[in-house]
Design an enzyme around this catalytic site. Structure first.
Site, PDB file in Angstrom:
ATOM      1  N   CYS A   1       2.269  -6.499  10.252  1.00 57.78           N
ATOM      2  CA  CYS A   1       2.233  -5.340   9.359  1.00 57.78           C
ATOM      3  C   CYS A   1       3.672  -5.053   8.964  1.00 57.78           C
ATOM      4  CB  CYS A   1       1.633  -4.154  10.107  1.00 57.78           C
ATOM      5  SG  CYS A   1       1.828  -2.572   9.259  1.00 57.78           S
TER       6      CYS A   1
ATOM      7  N   SER B   1       0.824  -1.200   0.000  1.00 60.76           N
ATOM      8  CA  SER B   1       0.000   0.000   0.000  1.00 60.76           C
ATOM      9  C   SER B   1       0.864   1.258   0.000  1.00 60.76           C
ATOM     10  CB  SER B   1      -0.900  -0.009   1.236  1.00 60.76           C
ATOM     11  OG  SER B   1      -0.103  -0.118   2.404  1.00 60.76           O
TER      12      SER B   1
ATOM     13  N   GLU C   1       6.091   6.009   9.855  1.00 58.75           N
ATOM     14  CA  GLU C   1       6.305   6.837   8.656  1.00 58.75           C
ATOM     15  C   GLU C   1       6.816   8.226   9.001  1.00 58.75           C
ATOM     16  OE1 GLU C   1       3.497   6.637   5.559  1.00 58.75           O
ATOM     17  OE2 GLU C   1       3.744   4.478   5.442  1.00 58.75           O
TER      18      GLU C   1
ATOM     19  N   HIS D   1       5.277  -2.499   8.483  1.00 61.45           N
ATOM     20  CA  HIS D   1       5.970  -1.374   9.128  1.00 61.45           C
ATOM     21  C   HIS D   1       6.620  -1.783  10.461  1.00 61.45           C
ATOM     22  CE1 HIS D   1       3.746   1.107   6.336  1.00 61.45           C
ATOM     23  NE2 HIS D   1       4.271   2.210   6.819  1.00 61.45           N
TER      24      HIS D   1
HETATM   25  N1  DGL Z   1       1.440  -2.026   4.541  1.00 63.99           N
HETATM   26  C1  DGL Z   1       0.342  -2.118   5.474  1.00 63.99           C
HETATM   27  C2  DGL Z   1       0.369  -3.469   6.155  1.00 63.99           C
HETATM   28  O1  DGL Z   1       1.364  -4.174   6.132  1.00 63.99           O
HETATM   29  C3  DGL Z   1       0.360  -0.987   6.483  1.00 63.99           C
HETATM   30  C4  DGL Z   1       0.014   0.362   5.906  1.00 63.99           C
HETATM   31  C5  DGL Z   1      -1.433   0.511   5.543  1.00 63.99           C
HETATM   32  O2  DGL Z   1      -2.303   0.566   6.419  1.00 63.99           O
HETATM   33  O3  DGL Z   1      -1.699   0.555   4.354  1.00 63.99           O
HETATM   34  O4  DGL Z   1      -0.611  -3.886   6.713  1.00 63.99           O
END
Ligand code: DGL
Length: 275
Positions: free
Chosen positions: A186, A11, A152, A188
């Site tokens: 996630c 995303s 972020e 991040h």
């Molecule tokens: N990349 C998303 C995840 O791993 C986190 C960022 C988002 O909420 O889009 O769930």
């Protein structure tokens, strides 16, 4: 042998934590990365919208002529279903199964905690994947919507008071659960690993999606005869759906170095959902 690139999408920038591990494990593979930074975050949107965005992301990579697609996003991986995967002309993996496999292998007391975006936790994706591997595994999940913006914005230093306070609040959910393993669901969260480990103590195994998914990708590529056959020299091309001021800076947090990204919005339908 197949020298086409591997497609990786997220995303936004989080998937770079998976890309880093794929590159480490498969340094001879070319990679095409797509970050949908124009529509991030996915994690607090509805399942329908995440599904639509994910199908567009998959199509974007498919049209780049990749040999394998990785959804390097916990949230997208949680909603991509068999119907979407069937439409792909190349093999696919998300981060859920590989990460669940690693967690199931790590837990000794069969109690596994899961943290992720609100959408990931609500989807029950990790719970289902763990149950399919070992129905005796007990789980407890916690959505952590504040963690993505904190990462972020660079709130990742070990002593960061704000991030520690927020994490303490979320991790309270696991009081009394006695888990020995926590899935960082996630992409991040690997950047918060040292703080999370400090808060939970050394006895709890933290499983992030990067290493587990990269190992899974290598396994599948080898099985299907899709490895490039090169040991080094792999390149990476980056596409993003919006030129944001912060992309290059944030990417540096994930990769340790800056990157040049091409603008991909013309190739991706970015219409907004009617309210
Ligand atoms: N990349 C998303 C995840 O791993 C986190 C960022 C988002 O909420 O889009 O769930």
């Amino acid at each position: 042998m197949d020298t086409r690139p591997i497609g990786v999408f997220d995303s936004g920038v989080g998937g770079l934590s998976v890309l880093r591990e794929v590159t480490r494990l498969l340094p001879g593979e070319d990679i095409v990365y797509f970050g949908d930074v124009g529509r991030v975050p996915y994690g607090n949107r509805s399942r329908e919208v995440i599904y639509r965005y994910s199908s567009e992301d998959l199509r974007f990579l498919r049209d780049k002529g990749v040999k394998f697609i990785v959804a390097a996003c916990g949230t997208a991986s949680s909603v991509i279903d068999a119907a979407l995967i069937r439409q792909l002309p190349v093999p696919y993996t998300g981060v859920i199964e590989p990460t669940a496999r690693a967690a199931a292998a790590a837990t000794k007391n069969k109690k596994v905690g899961i943290i992720g975006t609100a959408a990931t936790i609500k989807s029950g994706s990790f719970v289902r994947a763990l149950a399919a591997i070992d129905p005796a595994i007990e789980t407890r999940g916690q959505g952590c919507p504040l963690l993505v913006p904190l990462v972020e914005n660079g709130y990742i230093d070990f002593e960061n008071k704000v991030t520690r306070l927020v994490l303490e609040e979320y991790l309270r959910r696991f009081d009394g659960f006695e888990m020995d393993t926590l899935i960082l669901g996630c992409t991040h969260y690997p950047l918060l690993k040292p703080i999370i480990q400090d808060l939970l103590g050394p006895g709890i195994a933290l499983i992030d999606s990067g290493a587990a998914t990269a190992a899974y990708v290598r396994e599948l590529l080898a099985k299907q005869g899709l490895l490039s056959g090169r040991e080094s020299g792999g390149t990476a091309r980056y596409y993003i759906s919006e030129h944001t001021e912060t992309f290059a800076e944030t990417a540096k947090i994930f990769l340790g170095h800056g990157i040049e990204a091409e603008y991909a919005v013309a190739e991706l339908p970015l219409e907004e959902t009617p309210v």
